[in-house]
Design an enzyme around this catalytic site. Structure first.
Site, mmCIF file in Angstrom:
data_model
loop_
_atom_site.group_PDB
_atom_site.id
_atom_site.type_symbol
_atom_site.label_atom_id
_atom_site.label_comp_id
_atom_site.label_asym_id
_atom_site.label_seq_id
_atom_site.Cartn_x
_atom_site.Cartn_y
_atom_site.Cartn_z
ATOM 1 N N HIS A 159 3.202 -26.325 -10.083
ATOM 2 C CA HIS A 159 3.471 -24.891 -9.999
ATOM 3 C C HIS A 159 3.907 -24.292 -11.329
ATOM 4 C CE1 HIS A 159 3.306 -24.427 -5.521
ATOM 5 N NE2 HIS A 159 3.380 -25.739 -5.617
ATOM 6 N N ASP A 366 5.788 -18.756 -18.059
ATOM 7 C CA ASP A 366 5.809 -18.862 -16.600
ATOM 8 C C ASP A 366 4.448 -19.327 -16.115
ATOM 9 O OD1 ASP A 366 6.925 -18.714 -14.071
ATOM 10 O OD2 ASP A 366 7.684 -16.683 -14.346
#
Length: 458
Positions: A159, A366
């Site tokens: 992720h 991110d």
């Protein structure tokens, strides 16, 4: 030995939290939102930690799923979770925004805990079951599980970002982590470059010969690909259409003095760029480009990893800067920054999204950033603007946002001002395009595409 579950998710945390009344409640967060419906649909199992050290509950059913808790001692929480996972792997995979810490005993605990997860999964998986392993805390599990249960079809999804080759090479035990991932049939990442980095490392570290999107290892084919994660768009849109949520948004604007609202919603993490965001906002106030009479920043900082020194220090720095800005530019009853160090419910967040003129999402790094997508999904009125870091996975999909380099204060200031100055027509044009993208790429589609690709392996 094999069990009865033909579909199993393996993640660091179970999809539930213990409530004060002793009952279990579904956890918030992107992974649970994304995967819970799939496990329930398959009447499958979920292997994970409860989030608290010590005694381990017996396996139990919850909302159509079978949950298999994995226990961690206090020492393992310190070494496996807060140590190797969050003080070594996390910062290094986020471009070493903070200096990673390397300790041998942390790596040993990480190995021990990953083995425990693999053993628990092997016990409950039916013959030829599909197992989906998630995220950076469990990078060794695929190979360990393959060793125990070669009959299984194993997928792994990361992720967070996967680092450039030269950063990954700094990791002690780097080859072990790479071999761990190669236990999967399909290794998924948020972005194509991450998959390319992974395949390149198999050549550099292990002497393998990757071809296009796959590599042969131990007589098996391992495929690597990009599967950008998304959100439950329908759920967010339903919240945004709720009359009480809309009323809450109007009340919030009134309470803030009917000023234009800049909004940040982040975990309090050094990768999220909160300090840089505050610096840009403070400079805009100091220059007179923005006025406390006209603009207010609401920053929600969800508590995170409170026992980790780096996070404690970050909180002190952020709160000191908020105090400085409010002391220098505020008035009685009118603060330029409203800082909330607390978690908020989904409905409260959607009300904030509806109240915000500008959503500022400016991480230094991110993997995706689902807050950006939630804001877009919530704006069923096709108003509002999004300032988005170039260094998020979401930037590749939401090109109509005002993209900025958060490391460059001047560029961040430019993006904020441009977003505030956008006309209603410009806002609608940009938001309409971003909403079309988000609605076409939902979390259901993400999961379906990953699992379809996994089914096609072998």
């Amino acid at each position: 030995m094999s069990g009865e579950y033909e579909f199993i998710v393996v993640a660091n945390r179970l999809p539930v939290d213990a409530a004060e009344d002793g009952e279990w409640r579904r956890s918030p967060g992107g992974l649970v939102t994304a995967v819970h419906p799939i496990v329930r649909q398959h009447k499958g199992a979920w292997v994970g930690w409860t989030g608290a050290p010590g005694e381990v509950p017996e396996p139990f059913g919850f909302d159509g799923m079978f949950l298999r808790p994995v226990g961690l001692s206090d020492d393992e929480v310190d070494r496996y979770y807060e140590g190797q996972s969050n003080a070594t792997i996390w910062p290094l995979f986020h471009d070493a925004v903070e200096q990673p810490v390397h300790q041998r005993e942390w790596r040993e605990a990480y190995h021990t805990v990953n083995r425990r997860f693999a053993d628990a999964t092997a016990e409950f998986a039916a013959p030829d079951a599909t197992v989906w392993v998630h995220d950076y805390q469990l990078m060794l599990v695929p190979a360990m599980l393959r060793e125990r249960r070669p009959d299984l079809r194993i997928g792994y999804f990361l992720h967070i970002p996967f680092p450039p080759v030269e950063l990954f090479m700094q990791l002690p035990g780097r080859a072990d982590l790479l071999r761990g991932l190669l236990g999967a049939d399909l290794v998924g990442f948020q972005r194509p470059l991450a998959a390319q980095n992974f395949l390149q490392l198999t050549r550099l570290l292990l002497g393998l010969d990757p071809k296009e999107d796959r590599v042969e290892v131990d007589g098996r084919t391992v495929t690597a690909g990009a599967f950008p994660i998304s959100i439950d768009v329908a759920e967010i849109e339903a919240e945004a259409a709720d009359t009480e949520v809309q009323a809450q948004a109007r009340r919030l604007r009134q309470e803030l003095g009917d000023r234009r609202v800049l909004l940040g919603v982040d975990r309090l993490d050094y990768t999220k760029g909160i300090e840089q965001r505050l610096a840009a906002y403070g400079e805009l106030l100091a220059e007179g480009s923005l006025s406390n009479d006209d603009v207010v920043l609401v920053q929600v900082a969800t508590p995170s990893r409170l026992r980790v020194t780096q996070y404690q220090q970050l909180r002190e720095r952020v709160e000191r800067e908020v105090g400085r800005i409010n002391g220098e530019f505020g008035e009685v009853g009118k603060a330029p920054v409203h800082y909330l160090f607390q978690s908020r419910s989904r409905a409260e967040l959607v009300a904030m999204y509806l109240a915000a003129d500008v959503m500022v999402v400016s991480p230094l790094r991110d993997g995706m950033n689902l807050v950006a997508k939630e804001y877009v999904a919530a704006r069923i009125d096709e108003r509002g603007t999004l300032v988005l870091s170039e260094f998020t996975g979401a930037a590749a999909e939401l090109g109509e946002a005002f993209l900025v380099n958060p490391h460059d204060v001047e560029d961040a200031k430019r993006g904020i001002c441009a977003a505030l100055d956008a006309s209603p027509d410009q806002q609608a044009t940009r938001m309409r395009a971003m909403r079309a993208t988000v609605r076409a790429h939902t979390v259901d589609r993400w999961a379906r595409e990953f699992l379809d690709a996994l089914s096609a392996t072998g």
